[in-house]
Design an enzyme around this catalytic site. Structure first.
Site, PDB file in Angstrom:
ATOM      1  N   CYS A 190     -18.114  -1.812   8.985  1.00 30.95           N
ATOM      2  CA  CYS A 190     -18.381  -1.271  10.131  1.00 30.95           C
ATOM      3  C   CYS A 190     -19.733  -1.690  10.977  1.00 30.95           C
ATOM      4  CB  CYS A 190     -18.716   0.274  10.012  1.00 30.95           C
ATOM      5  SG  CYS A 190     -16.957   1.016   9.478  1.00 30.95           S
ATOM      6  N   LYS A 201       0.965  -1.047  -0.082  1.00 34.67           N
ATOM      7  CA  LYS A 201       0.074  -0.096   0.017  1.00 34.67           C
ATOM      8  C   LYS A 201       0.859   1.182   0.068  1.00 34.67           C
ATOM      9  CE  LYS A 201      -4.388  -1.165   2.059  1.00 34.67           C
ATOM     10  NZ  LYS A 201      -5.253  -1.119   3.185  1.00 34.67           N
ATOM     11  N   LYS A 240     -19.762  -5.135  12.374  1.00 42.30           N
ATOM     12  CA  LYS A 240     -18.865  -5.649  13.615  1.00 42.30           C
ATOM     13  C   LYS A 240     -19.127  -4.678  14.760  1.00 42.30           C
ATOM     14  CE  LYS A 240     -14.854  -2.363  12.503  1.00 42.30           C
ATOM     15  NZ  LYS A 240     -14.979  -1.463  13.628  1.00 42.30           N
TER      16      LYS A 240
END
Ligand code: NAD
Length: 435
Positions: free
Chosen positions: A264, A37, A267
């Site tokens: 999001c 990345k 979890k």
């Protein structure tokens, strides 16, 4: 005043915040343990799809306010304010997996030789920021660490807009110096009237979970109402519009579909239930939201089964794999789950997504057939299922669908098509909560 800011985690949150804070005039270094990345960013390539990010990314790199670093300890040494934006996935029992966070905390302790403000941007269970503060002071007692809980509320797909136009900025810390620095960092937003919420660690951490759980609950509520609409012949869009006119309810997040997904809501709702268990507090409402959301995916598959008789030996075209439109993120995507359920029932699945094919390949492997062109994907298929609300599906050419698709069934799990038009073209159309 400009700050030297280090961001740990070049993900959807970390990179958007890094780019945004650089645009405010700060000097920002983004670091990640994922060397690939970092290398992509150094070469000017954003490692994921986020509309509108490129322009800000390029400008701030060009004007040398934004840099990338593989060595997190070195990046930490250079910053006076360290934002932690690492992933915090949940384990099977809902407990948050904080291993990335603790690795970041250790790096901060090692990389600090002067005082630091440590901003916990990752979503973490209540009590974590206080533990971070204690751990940092223990691991490196020579340095003054001021910890802040600053949860993030941006939406993937609209992340850049949300960063520059947030509904609120939550700053959880009782340290006056840290409060002032945070106020100064976010000053450009304060100037445009963004409300600031100052509170302690625990309140800030809980705001994030309460916020997400409420939205997840609203989606689940309208999904159940939509299922009832199906049973009684009512139209969920009219119901949603009318109840949304009540100022106490509001019109947003009342769009039915295959259930919420992404990195999001699933979890965070599970972790909220886990926190309830930990502290002996009843979280049965959110527990039911988690269960009903899982059921919603099954309901979509059952609808398809009903429309086709059986899925065994059929070929299904699935349009959309991302968990929502305008992102390439497939984490906990309802589309992926539905495709898997359809496969388990003995069907062959053709898939298309304008942005998420690469990520989908990581999770679906060679179990499905991938297509870059949606009309090609429909060829020799018995049914079309729309699983993500991409604009290209809203604008689909029904005549082209007619000539490509072998069967006549369209299951619109996102309610993006006009049912009347689809029926006029001779399709056996079904949406969620409307016909
Ligand atoms: P992500 O998985 O896209 O990115 C996290 C990045 O952190 C990865 O690139 C990973 O390699 C890196 N990382 C892990 N450990 C590291 C370490 N020790 N040092 C440096 N980098 C490290 O995650 P995300 O979606 O950006 O989410 C980050 C956090 O923000 C999570 O807690 C999430 O719940 C929260 N959040 C996410 C969103 C969203 O829409 N994605 C919105 C609000 C809040």
């Amino acid at each position: 005043m400009a700050y030297r800011i280090t961001i740990l985690g070049i993900g959807y949150v970390g990179l958007v915040c890094g780019v945004g804070l650089a645009d405010f005039g700060n000097e920002v270094i983004c670091a990640d343990i994922d060397g690939e990345k970092v290398e992509l960013c150094k070469r000017g390539v954003i490692p994921f799809y986020e509309p509108g990010l490129e322009e800000y990314f390029e400008r701030n790199c060009r004007e040398k306010r934004l840099r990338f670093e593989r060595d997190t300890v070195r990046a930490i040494r250079e910053g006076s304010v360290i934002f932690v934006a690492v992933g915090t996935p949940s384990k099977d029992d809902g407990e948050a997996d904080l291993s990335f966070l603790w690795r970041a905390v250790e790096a901060i302790a090692r990389g600090s030789d002067d005082s630091k403000i440590v901003v916990v941007k990752s979503t973490v269970p209540v009590g974590t920021s206080r533990r971070v503060e204690t751990a940092l002071r223990k691991l490196n007692p020579r340095v003054t660490f001021r910890v802040v809980s600053n949860p993030e509320f941006l939406r993937e797909g609209r992340a850049v807009y949300d960063f520059f136009h947030p509904d609120k900025i939550v700053i959880g810390t009782e340290d006056k110096v840290a409060q002032e620095v945070m106020r100064e960092i976010y000053r450009p937003l304060y100037l445009i009237g963004t409300p600031f919420v100052f509170c302690n660690f625990e309140t800030a951490e809980l705001i994030k979970y309460a916020n997400n759980a409420f939205l997840a609950m609203k989606i689940t509520f309208i999904n159940q109402i939509a299922n009832l609409c199906d049973a009684v012949g009512a139209d969920v869009h009219v119901v949603a519009k009318a109840i949304g006119m009540d100022g106490r309810i509001g019109p947003k997040f009342l769009h039915p579909g295959p259930g919420f997904g992404g990195s999001c809501f699933p979890k965070d709702t599970r972790t909220l239930v886990w926190m309830g268990k930990k502290y002996g507090v009843d979280m049965s409402l959110i527990q039911e939201v988690v269960a009903a959301n899982a059921k919603q995916r099954q309901i979509i598959v059952e609808k398809l089964e009903k429309l086709l008789g059986s899925l065994e030996g059929k070929t299904i075209c699935a349009l959309g794999l991302a968990f929502k439109a305008e992102t390439d993120d497939v984490r906990e995507s309802p589309a992926i789950d539905i495709v898997r359920m359809v496969l388990r029932r003995g069907a062959l699945v053709h898939v298309h997504d304008p942005q998420a094919l690469q990520n989908a390949k990581q999770v679906l492997g060679n179990t499905v057939v991938y297509f870059e062109d949606m009309y090609e994907a429909m060829k020799s298929c018995d049914a079309l299922v729309i699983l993500t609300e991409w604009n290209c599906y809203r604008n689909i050419d029904l005549d082209k669908v007619s000539s490509s698709l072998r069967g006549r069934v369209i299951l619109d799990a996102r309610n993006v098509l006009d049912p009347e038009k689809a029926k006029e073209k001779g399709f056996l159309y079904e949406g969620v909560g409307r016909r």
